[in-house]
Design a protein around this motif. Structure first.
Motif, PDB file in Angstrom:
ATOM      1  N   ASN A  10       7.815  28.360   4.830  1.00 33.69           N
ATOM      2  CA  ASN A  10       9.218  28.341   4.527  1.00 33.69           C
ATOM      3  C   ASN A  10      10.060  29.495   5.194  1.00 33.69           C
ATOM      4  O   ASN A  10      11.080  29.733   4.875  1.00 33.69           O
ATOM      5  CB  ASN A  10       9.478  27.833   3.231  1.00 33.69           C
ATOM      6  CG  ASN A  10       8.974  29.182   2.373  1.00 33.69           C
ATOM      7  OD1 ASN A  10       8.369  30.080   2.835  1.00 33.69           O
ATOM      8  ND2 ASN A  10       9.656  28.900   0.898  1.00 33.69           N
ATOM      9  N   THR A  61       2.058  26.361   8.066  1.00 36.39           N
ATOM     10  CA  THR A  61       3.313  26.010   7.532  1.00 36.39           C
ATOM     11  C   THR A  61       3.915  27.074   7.109  1.00 36.39           C
ATOM     12  O   THR A  61       3.029  27.890   6.371  1.00 36.39           O
ATOM     13  CB  THR A  61       3.321  24.662   6.780  1.00 36.39           C
ATOM     14  OG1 THR A  61       2.292  24.918   5.774  1.00 36.39           O
ATOM     15  CG2 THR A  61       2.561  23.550   7.572  1.00 36.39           C
ATOM     16  N   ASP A  69      19.859  18.779  -4.182  1.00 40.53           N
ATOM     17  CA  ASP A  69      19.523  18.707  -2.851  1.00 40.53           C
ATOM     18  C   ASP A  69      19.033  19.747  -2.048  1.00 40.53           C
ATOM     19  O   ASP A  69      18.259  19.555  -1.329  1.00 40.53           O
ATOM     20  CB  ASP A  69      21.292  18.478  -2.109  1.00 40.53           C
ATOM     21  CG  ASP A  69      22.016  17.338  -2.482  1.00 40.53           C
ATOM     22  OD1 ASP A  69      21.225  16.290  -2.573  1.00 40.53           O
ATOM     23  OD2 ASP A  69      23.296  17.467  -2.243  1.00 40.53           O
ATOM     24  N   THR A  70      19.339  20.821  -2.678  1.00 46.95           N
ATOM     25  CA  THR A  70      18.519  22.428  -2.187  1.00 46.95           C
ATOM     26  C   THR A  70      18.405  23.212  -3.207  1.00 46.95           C
ATOM     27  O   THR A  70      18.775  22.987  -4.413  1.00 46.95           O
ATOM     28  CB  THR A  70      19.426  22.922  -0.964  1.00 46.95           C
ATOM     29  OG1 THR A  70      20.569  23.385  -1.710  1.00 46.95           O
ATOM     30  CG2 THR A  70      19.728  22.247  -0.043  1.00 46.95           C
ATOM     31  N   LYS A 115      13.692  14.628  -3.528  1.00 43.89           N
ATOM     32  CA  LYS A 115      14.478  13.551  -3.207  1.00 43.89           C
ATOM     33  C   LYS A 115      15.007  12.706  -4.356  1.00 43.89           C
ATOM     34  O   LYS A 115      15.884  12.075  -4.600  1.00 43.89           O
ATOM     35  CB  LYS A 115      13.619  12.480  -2.303  1.00 43.89           C
ATOM     36  CG  LYS A 115      12.419  11.919  -2.820  1.00 43.89           C
ATOM     37  CD  LYS A 115      11.580  10.949  -1.625  1.00 43.89           C
ATOM     38  CE  LYS A 115      10.587  10.343  -2.303  1.00 43.89           C
ATOM     39  NZ  LYS A 115      10.707   9.364  -3.024  1.00 43.89           N
ATOM     40  N   ASP A 116      14.312  12.548  -5.557  1.00 45.70           N
ATOM     41  CA  ASP A 116      14.319  11.803  -6.591  1.00 45.70           C
ATOM     42  C   ASP A 116      14.948  12.590  -7.895  1.00 45.70           C
ATOM     43  O   ASP A 116      15.177  12.087  -8.897  1.00 45.70           O
ATOM     44  CB  ASP A 116      13.175  11.194  -7.002  1.00 45.70           C
ATOM     45  CG  ASP A 116      12.604   9.984  -6.214  1.00 45.70           C
ATOM     46  OD1 ASP A 116      13.726   9.362  -5.443  1.00 45.70           O
ATOM     47  OD2 ASP A 116      11.442   9.829  -5.880  1.00 45.70           O
ATOM     48  N   LEU A 135      12.050  22.295  10.495  1.00 48.07           N
ATOM     49  CA  LEU A 135      12.501  21.305   9.784  1.00 48.07           C
ATOM     50  C   LEU A 135      13.737  21.835   9.059  1.00 48.07           C
ATOM     51  O   LEU A 135      13.727  22.948   8.364  1.00 48.07           O
ATOM     52  CB  LEU A 135      11.342  20.610   9.067  1.00 48.07           C
ATOM     53  CG  LEU A 135      10.185  20.407   9.667  1.00 48.07           C
ATOM     54  CD1 LEU A 135       9.059  19.596   8.660  1.00 48.07           C
ATOM     55  CD2 LEU A 135      10.537  19.229  10.774  1.00 48.07           C
ATOM     56  N   GLY A 167      16.791  20.243   6.384  1.00 47.70           N
ATOM     57  CA  GLY A 167      17.177  19.341   5.640  1.00 47.70           C
ATOM     58  C   GLY A 167      16.780  19.495   4.124  1.00 47.70           C
ATOM     59  O   GLY A 167      16.236  20.505   3.750  1.00 47.70           O
ATOM     60  N   SER A 168      16.951  18.534   3.234  1.00 42.06           N
ATOM     61  CA  SER A 168      16.563  18.333   1.980  1.00 42.06           C
ATOM     62  C   SER A 168      15.013  18.362   1.856  1.00 42.06           C
ATOM     63  O   SER A 168      14.437  17.880   2.620  1.00 42.06           O
ATOM     64  CB  SER A 168      17.108  17.369   1.486  1.00 42.06           C
ATOM     65  OG  SER A 168      18.542  17.321   1.224  1.00 42.06           O
ATOM     66  N   SER A 169      14.297  18.894   0.691  1.00 42.77           N
ATOM     67  CA  SER A 169      13.103  19.160   0.343  1.00 42.77           C
ATOM     68  C   SER A 169      12.627  17.425  -0.047  1.00 42.77           C
ATOM     69  O   SER A 169      13.365  16.886  -0.811  1.00 42.77           O
ATOM     70  CB  SER A 169      12.760  19.871  -0.571  1.00 42.77           C
ATOM     71  OG  SER A 169      11.420  19.716  -1.096  1.00 42.77           O
ATOM     72  N   TYR A 170      11.589  17.100   0.654  1.00 41.89           N
ATOM     73  CA  TYR A 170      11.069  15.589   0.189  1.00 41.89           C
ATOM     74  C   TYR A 170      10.858  15.520  -1.277  1.00 41.89           C
ATOM     75  O   TYR A 170      10.826  14.714  -1.951  1.00 41.89           O
ATOM     76  CB  TYR A 170       9.979  15.152   0.988  1.00 41.89           C
ATOM     77  CG  TYR A 170       9.166  14.117   0.545  1.00 41.89           C
ATOM     78  CD1 TYR A 170       9.683  12.813   1.029  1.00 41.89           C
ATOM     79  CD2 TYR A 170       7.977  13.829  -0.260  1.00 41.89           C
ATOM     80  CE1 TYR A 170       9.116  11.447   0.614  1.00 41.89           C
ATOM     81  CE2 TYR A 170       7.531  12.848  -0.686  1.00 41.89           C
ATOM     82  CZ  TYR A 170       7.927  11.749  -0.080  1.00 41.89           C
ATOM     83  OH  TYR A 170       7.463  10.448  -0.710  1.00 41.89           O
ATOM     84  N   ARG A 171      10.161  16.696  -1.602  1.00 42.28           N
ATOM     85  CA  ARG A 171       9.762  16.788  -3.228  1.00 42.28           C
ATOM     86  C   ARG A 171      11.013  16.627  -4.115  1.00 42.28           C
ATOM     87  O   ARG A 171      10.808  16.246  -5.418  1.00 42.28           O
ATOM     88  CB  ARG A 171       9.051  18.050  -3.533  1.00 42.28           C
ATOM     89  CG  ARG A 171       7.674  18.372  -2.775  1.00 42.28           C
ATOM     90  CD  ARG A 171       7.065  19.199  -3.166  1.00 42.28           C
ATOM     91  NE  ARG A 171       5.892  19.641  -2.507  1.00 42.28           N
ATOM     92  CZ  ARG A 171       5.550  20.246  -1.312  1.00 42.28           C
ATOM     93  NH1 ARG A 171       6.559  21.265  -1.015  1.00 42.28           N
ATOM     94  NH2 ARG A 171       4.537  20.483  -0.713  1.00 42.28           N
TER      95      ARG A 171
END
Length: 122
Positions: free
Chosen positions: A65, A63, A110-111, A105-106, A97, A99-103
Motif C-alpha cells: 500500500n 503487493t 469510504d477511506t 465496502k459494507d 489501484l 479507490g475504496s478498500s474492498y474490505r
C-alpha cells in the motif's frame, strides 16, 4: 515476513545460497503487504537477495500500500530499496489501484484516516 524468516534460518545454518537456488525453481512467489511491517537491516538484505536471485529467472508478485518512494523507509536504506525496485520494475507490469478498500465496502466508511491524510498531502 515468512520469506524473511525462512531465509534467515537458511543463512544461520550456512545454506542461504542453496535456499535461494531452491526458491528460484518456484515458478511464482507472491509477497503480500510489502511495507506493512518495517524490515530490520538484516531482513532487508535477505529480502533483497531473494528479489535479486529471482531477477530475470522467475516471477514475483508483490503487493504494497506504499509508493516506491517510501520503500527506503521500510527497508531502512534508500540504496537497497532503489536497487530492489530497479530489479522489480524491470520487465514488470506495475498496477496502481485507486479507490475504496474492498474490505470497507459494507462498513459505511469510504477511506481509512491514514489514506485520507495521504491523499490530502498530494
Amino acid at each position: 515476513m515468512d520469506w524473511v524468516t525462512r531465509l534467515s534460518a537458511a543463512h544461520a545454518a550456512g545454506r542461504l545460497q542453496a535456499e535461494l537456488a531452491k526458491l528460484r525453481r518456484y515458478g511464482l512467489i507472491i509477497v503480500d503487504e510489502v511495507g506493512y511491517i518495517p524490515f530490520e537491516q538484516d531482513a532487508a538484505n535477505l529480502f533483497f537477495q531473494l528479489v535479486s536471485s529471482r531477477y530475470e529467472h522467475a516471477s514475483l508478485i508483490l503487493t504494497s500500500n506504499l509508493p516506491f518512494a517510501r520503500w527506503g523507509d521500510v527497508f531502512g536504506d534508500q540504496v537497497v530499496a532503489a536497487a530492489m525496485i530497479d530489479r522489480i520494475v524491470h520487465h514488470a507490469e506495475v498496477l496502481t489501484l485507486k479507490g475504496s478498500s474492498y474490505r470497507l465496502k459494507d462498513t459505511g466508511v469510504d477511506t481509512l484516516p491514514s489514506a485520507r491524510a495521504e491523499n490530502t498531502a498530494q
